[in-house]
Enzyme design. Structure first.
Site: not given
Length: 427
Positions: A97, A100, A159
């Site tokens: 993640s 992101k 997340s």
């Protein structure tokens, strides 16, 4: 009686300190301060609980280089871009993640000044339990209207993978088109070891490196809105269908580490535990990237940050105008001075071990104009560059009256030119 009361009070003190330490979730109250640990709140509506800790495991002596468990790591001073620690910084790895952060950067570039604009959630952004195991989500529903800012909070704090999908489709029309933008931006930033395959990183097909992620962080850190978002501990996300979704930031350093300011966590089975984190103390801000942790990476990150703050001090290594001797250029040698001042972070006690390497530039020829750049001074410590400054020609002494026959002077000039060429080729 007074002695007995005093003795009883002293006996209670260690217990009080222990209780406070447990509440603080800290291994060093003096350095980390009394801060309550984060509550173990699951990510709504059915995502996995964040891997929250209630304390950090860090070495007692922060001046020594810490033992880092993670497979790849970098510690950098953001003010000077000076690397203070690195382990396998260039190897491409799945980064989960942390992907992101690029998603947020692209969205903020396009949505600057209109983060409260509401968007409609596309059906393709809705995650089911079978989508990569679902992971962390906001539980978005098709047609739900929600602001860009709320989606970004879900993306960066919780997340949320469906928030990543919703933002990607809104901004580019499809996930694949958005991924093309991500990779184009990575190339533009010089992230040569990076390839994204999704806006969320769940797929583990994307790759990046610790060095590339620091490049991404520097670009993202120029956006005040992003810095504000990643520093939030909690957020309440609302839409036209759900009155409130309570989100907690997964970065426990915001609770457990004094001076922590962000940034992003990540985990998949292939990537392991990953983290980009920043912290500021006094006038210094450090950034750390830790990839491939086996259990948790917050302690590795805290240990590296502690080391950066405790083991390095800013020193003036070269003053502007400082005499540096002479440097050989085509046609002769010329006295030089430093063209700039150089300040750098130096490990405490190693100032005397810094080496100075002075070299001329091939384009310079004798006699150079006063103040023109004729070389560089590079400073190294244990084989690693600390910094460099240009060196400029100082005032030349008045030329002496030529002596000897014309042919002896010509031979000397040719010999000097040959020596300069050989020096340039071998130096």
């Amino acid at each position: 009686m007074r002695r007995r009361v005093a003795a009883a009070a002293l006996a209670v003190v260690p217990s009080v300190v222990l209780v406070l330490a447990l509440l603080a979730g800290s291994t060093a109250l003096s350095s980390l301060g009394l801060q309550a640990g984060p509550p173990p709140t699951p990510v709504p509506p059915n995502g996995s609980p964040s891997p929250f800790l209630d304390r950090l495991s860090t070495p007692g002596d922060a001046r020594t280089v810490p033992r880092v468990v993670a497979r790849s790591a970098m510690l950098v001073d953001l003010g000077s871009d000076q690397v203070l620690f690195q382990r396998d910084p260039g190897r491409p790895r799945p980064v989960a993640s942390l992907t992101k952060l690029m998603t947020a950067l692209i969205v903020l570039d396009r949505e600057a000044g209109r983060l409260h604009r509401r968007v409609r959630v596309h059906p393709d952004a809705v995650f089911g339990r079978n989508d990569y195991g679902a992971g962390s989500t906001l539980g978005l529903r098709a047609g739900e209207r929600i602001s860009v800012r709320d989606l970004l909070e879900g993306l960066l704090l919780g997340s949320a993978n469906d928030a990543a999908e919703a933002l990607a489709i809104e901004e580019a029309g499809s996930e694949s088109a958005f991924v093309e933008r991500m990779n184009a931006r990575a190339r533009a930033l010089g992230m040569l070891r990076t390839r994204f395959a999704s806006p969320h990183g769940l797929d583990d097909r994307g790759r990046s490196s610790a060095a590339d992620l620091l490049v991404l962080l520097r670009a993202a850190w120029r956006d005040p809105a992003l810095r504000e978002l990643v520093g939030e501990r909690f957020a309440s996300v609302r839409s036209n269908r759900v009155t409130r979704r309570r989100i907690q930031n997964r970065n426990v350093l915001l609770w457990l580490y004094r001076g922590a300011t962000g940034v992003k966590t990540g985990y998949t089975a292939d990537a392991g535990y990953c983290l980009i984190a920043t912290a500021r103390r006094d006038d210094r801000e450090l950034a750390v990237v830790v990839l491939g942790g086996r259990e948790e990476v917050f302690s590795d990150a805290a240990s590296l940050l502690n080391h950066g703050f405790a083991a390095f001090r800013r020193r003036t290594l070269v003053d502007e105008g400082e005499a540096l001797g002479s440097v050989r250029i085509r046609g002769g040698s010329v006295p030089v001075v430093a063209g700039e001042r150089l300040d750098a972070l130096v490990r405490v006690g190693q100032e005397a071990a810094i080496e100075r390497l002075l070299r001329g530039v091939p384009s310079a020829a004798y006699p150079p104009p006063t103040g023109s750049v004729v070389g560089t001074l590079r400073l190294d410590l244990a084989g690693a560059p600390v910094g460099r400054v240009p060196v400029v020609a100082a005032d030349l002494a008045p030329p002496e009256e030529p002596s000897g026959s014309w042919w002896s002077r010509a031979a000397a000039a040719v010999s000097g030119a040959v020596a300069s060429v050989i020096g340039a080729l071998t130096g």
